[in-house]
Motif scaffolding. Structure first.
Motif, short mmCIF file in Angstrom:
data_model
loop_
_atom_site.label_atom_id
_atom_site.label_comp_id
_atom_site.label_asym_id
_atom_site.label_seq_id
_atom_site.Cartn_x
_atom_site.Cartn_y
_atom_site.Cartn_z
N ARG A 131 0.73 -1.00 0.06
CA ARG A 131 -0.07 0.03 -0.19
C ARG A 131 0.93 1.22 -0.15
O ARG A 131 0.41 2.26 0.59
N TYR A 132 1.98 1.00 -0.32
CA TYR A 132 2.99 2.19 -0.69
C TYR A 132 3.73 2.16 -1.83
O TYR A 132 3.78 1.16 -2.72
N TYR A 133 4.16 3.54 -2.45
CA TYR A 133 4.93 3.57 -3.66
C TYR A 133 6.27 4.14 -3.39
O TYR A 133 6.53 5.11 -2.58
N GLU A 134 7.26 3.85 -3.99
CA GLU A 134 8.44 4.49 -4.24
C GLU A 134 8.14 5.54 -5.20
O GLU A 134 7.17 5.52 -6.23
N LEU A 135 8.48 7.13 -5.09
CA LEU A 135 8.09 8.07 -6.10
C LEU A 135 8.47 7.59 -7.66
O LEU A 135 7.71 7.87 -8.35
N SER A 136 9.35 7.07 -7.76
CA SER A 136 9.58 6.64 -9.30
C SER A 136 8.65 5.66 -9.75
O SER A 136 8.67 5.64 -11.10
N ASP A 137 8.05 4.83 -8.94
CA ASP A 137 6.69 4.03 -9.30
C ASP A 137 5.83 4.55 -10.17
O ASP A 137 5.17 3.94 -10.75
N LEU A 138 5.60 5.91 -9.99
CA LEU A 138 4.46 6.78 -10.23
C LEU A 138 4.81 7.24 -11.54
O LEU A 138 3.79 8.21 -12.00
N LYS A 139 6.19 7.40 -12.14
CA LYS A 139 6.39 8.15 -13.16
C LYS A 139 5.34 7.91 -14.42
O LYS A 139 4.79 9.03 -15.02
N ASP A 140 5.34 6.76 -14.63
CA ASP A 140 4.43 6.13 -15.89
C ASP A 140 3.10 6.70 -15.88
O ASP A 140 2.49 6.86 -16.97
N ASP A 141 2.45 6.93 -14.69
CA ASP A 141 0.76 7.28 -14.51
C ASP A 141 0.71 8.55 -14.23
O ASP A 141 -0.39 9.13 -14.33
N ALA A 142 1.77 9.25 -14.18
CA ALA A 142 1.65 10.86 -13.81
C ALA A 142 1.16 11.62 -15.09
O ALA A 142 1.79 11.63 -16.19
N PRO A 143 0.12 12.49 -14.99
CA PRO A 143 -0.28 13.01 -16.26
C PRO A 143 0.47 14.13 -16.77
O PRO A 143 1.14 14.91 -15.63
N ASP A 144 0.36 14.36 -18.04
CA ASP A 144 1.15 15.59 -18.46
C ASP A 144 0.56 16.82 -18.21
O ASP A 144 -0.65 16.95 -17.89
N LEU A 145 1.44 18.08 -18.00
CA LEU A 145 0.76 19.11 -17.59
C LEU A 145 0.49 20.13 -18.71
O LEU A 145 1.61 20.69 -19.21
N PHE A 146 -0.83 20.42 -19.14
CA PHE A 146 -1.12 21.19 -19.92
C PHE A 146 -2.42 21.85 -19.79
O PHE A 146 -3.32 21.27 -18.89
N GLY A 147 -3.06 22.71 -20.43
CA GLY A 147 -4.11 23.50 -20.14
C GLY A 147 -5.18 22.87 -21.05
O GLY A 147 -5.20 22.53 -22.19
N ILE A 148 -6.70 23.18 -20.48
CA ILE A 148 -7.88 22.79 -21.19
C ILE A 148 -8.51 23.93 -21.39
O ILE A 148 -8.83 24.40 -20.37
N PRO A 149 -8.40 24.84 -22.58
CA PRO A 149 -8.91 26.20 -22.53
C PRO A 149 -10.35 26.20 -22.17
O PRO A 149 -11.34 25.52 -22.62
N THR A 150 -10.57 27.55 -21.74
CA THR A 150 -11.87 27.78 -21.33
C THR A 150 -12.58 28.84 -22.32
O THR A 150 -13.65 29.18 -22.28
N GLY A 151 -11.60 29.43 -23.09
CA GLY A 151 -12.02 30.44 -23.99
C GLY A 151 -12.06 31.79 -23.28
O GLY A 151 -12.61 32.73 -24.00
N THR A 152 -11.54 31.90 -22.02
CA THR A 152 -11.42 33.27 -21.58
C THR A 152 -10.01 33.42 -20.93
O THR A 152 -9.17 32.68 -21.23
N LYS A 153 -9.67 34.60 -20.28
CA LYS A 153 -8.46 35.04 -20.08
C LYS A 153 -7.99 33.99 -18.87
O LYS A 153 -6.91 34.16 -18.33
N LEU A 154 -8.82 33.41 -18.11
CA LEU A 154 -8.48 32.29 -17.07
C LEU A 154 -7.42 31.43 -17.89
O LEU A 154 -6.60 31.08 -17.16
N ASP A 155 -7.65 31.53 -19.04
CA ASP A 155 -6.38 30.42 -19.84
C ASP A 155 -4.85 31.18 -19.61
O ASP A 155 -3.95 30.20 -19.56
N GLU A 156 -4.93 32.33 -19.50
CA GLU A 156 -3.39 32.89 -19.26
C GLU A 156 -3.02 32.98 -17.78
O GLU A 156 -2.10 33.23 -17.41
#
Length: 283
Positions: free
Chosen positions: A4-29
């Motif tokens: 029930r535990y992980y070494e940090l390196s175990d999680l690398k493949d499941d970590a999501p890419d960091l990018f934005g999902i646009p709202t079409g407003t200035k929130l995107d910036e």
């Protein structure tokens, strides 16, 4: 006993890419990440939207623009070709249809495409879906798998625990975990009482929501009702000043200013400028 535990390196493949999902407003910036440029210097780079696979809390008092922003986000994404699951808990689905059609017209979106990419679950008219989280999640799971949606909006999450607030944390946690399991980028619309101060924890939907979700966007409005207000904001008596701010996000860096926004005559959100700049300009 199972691990029930992980070494940090175990999680690398499941970590999501960091990018934005646009709202079409200035929130995107207003969401950004830190990257190294070609010279090895760290710079801010706009994310381009709310973080991918985040579950964000969109909260405020009544008539502060929460549903307007949620609907605008849904139309913007559907028009770009992405499938959106919209769970309406407050307004019957037929009224949501009218609102989304008007938003599409205002945003000059292709409503035929929007229609084909938004899937609706009407919990406002179905007591079992509203009162039984498992029944609603079963229905959502079927819709997500059948229609291959990538974005889920619940308007509002408050409506799922409005008369049983003692269970609020449990209910919100269930839906948060559900969206994570199905890898959805999510918006929970939640409502605070008008008596709650906009800077308080309750302004972020209460402890039930704000401490569970990945981040919170707070919308507020102020009635201009004194000479001091008219002088400070350079607005006439009786008018309304609307503000929006990102009240924390655990997935990425973000702008921390309070911004002024308007709901246009066409019923869309237009974010104007930071409140401090708005006041200085008025002076």
């Amino acid at each position: 006993m199972s691990k029930r535990y992980y070494e940090l390196s175990d999680l690398k493949d499941d970590a999501p890419d960091l990018f934005g999902i646009p709202t079409g407003t200035k929130l995107d910036e207003m969401f950004f990440k830190i990257e190294k440029d070609v010279n090895g210097k760290y710079v801010k780079k706009p994310l381009g939207g709310i973080p991918h696979l985040s579950v964000m809390n969109l909260t405020g008092i009544p008539d502060s623009g929460k549903s307007v922003l949620a609907e605008q986000f849904a139309v913007h994404q559907a028009n770009k070709g992405y499938k959106v699951l919209f769970i309406t808990v407050e307004s019957p689905a037929s009224f949501l249809y009218s609102a989304l059609k008007q938003k599409s017209d205002a945003l000059r979106a292709d409503f035929g495409r929007v229609e084909g990419n938004i899937v609706v679950i009407d919990a406002s008219q179905d007591e079992e879906l509203r009162e039984n989280p498992k029944a609603l999640m079963d229905t959502m799971g079927y819709a997500i798998k059948e229609k291959k949606t990538s974005i889920t909006i619940i308007d509002s999450i408050t409506g799922l625990y409005e008369h049983k607030e003692v269970m609020a944390r449990q209910i919100v946690r269930q839906f948060f975990n559900f969206l994570k399991k199905f890898r959805q980028t999510g918006l929970f619309v939640s409502q605070k009482r008008s008596a709650q101060a906009s800077e308080s924890a309750e302004a972020a939907g209460g402890l039930a929501v704000a401490h569970i979700v990945d981040g919170t966007i707070v919308l507020d409005k102020k009635l201009i009702e004194s000479r001091w207000d008219t002088s400070l904001y350079n607005l006439p008596l009786g008018s309304v000043l609307r503000t929006i701010r990102i009240d924390g996000c655990r997935l990425t860096a973000h702008d921390s200013d309070t911004w002024v926004f308007e709901i246009t005559e066409l019923g869309t959100i237009e974010i104007i400028s930071p409140l401090k700049d708005y006041i200085n300009k008025g002076r």
